[in-house]
Design an enzyme around this catalytic site. Structure first.
Site, PDB file in Angstrom:
ATOM      1  CB  CYS A   1      43.332  43.096  48.233  1.00 15.92           C
ATOM      2  SG  CYS A   1      45.043  43.539  48.502  1.00 15.92           S
TER       3      CYS A   1
ATOM      4  CB  CYS B   1      38.047  44.340  50.136  1.00 15.59           C
ATOM      5  SG  CYS B   1      37.165  45.247  48.864  1.00 15.59           S
TER       6      CYS B   1
ATOM      7  CB  CYS C   1      34.703  48.004  48.156  1.00 16.37           C
ATOM      8  SG  CYS C   1      35.412  49.051  46.894  1.00 16.37           S
TER       9      CYS C   1
END
Length: 130
Positions: A9, A83, A87
């Protein structure tokens, strides 16, 4: 081979830490567990720590970690929690995005349902990994 799961996160201070705490508690040595954040906070959310402590899981010694490409490469399953595009994506990895409210700034009575939903999802994930 032992499967590995990375929870990601933004701040690595609440949701991902709670998820990692549940998976470590429920899976023991059967799963390697990691958590990280794209913009890690200075410390864990104290309300998340308190919510987990209510269930007998101590995450107070954990510290937010920065998300690295290597962490993603080393993981079989990558669970993101808000996120977005930060990522890195690698072929052959299993990715899931868990749409969960951010516990940051919320009182404990609003964090408990988030915690309980995380636990439910971690239990389902563990069943799939078994």
């Amino acid at each position: 081979m032992t499967p590995s799961v990375l929870f990601v996160c933004v701040h690595n201070a609440g949701r991902s830490q709670m998820a990692a705490g549940f998976l470590r508690e429920l899976a023991g040595e059967r799963v390697r567990v990691y958590s990280a954040g794209s913009e890690p906070a200075d410390r864990l959310n104290p309300v998340a720590i308190a919510a987990m402590a209510e269930l007998g899981i101590d995450i107070s010694a954990n510290a937010p970690q920065i998300l690295t490409t290597d962490a993603v490469k080393e993981s079989d399953v990558v669970i993101t929690m808000g996120c977005g595009d930060t990522c890195p994506v690698f072929p052959g990895k299993r990715y899931e995005d868990w749409d969960l409210a951010d516990p940051a700034g919320r009182p404990i009575d609003e964090v408990r349902p988030i915690r309980d939903e995380i636990k439910r999802r971690v239990e389902a994930l563990l069943d799939e990994l078994a």
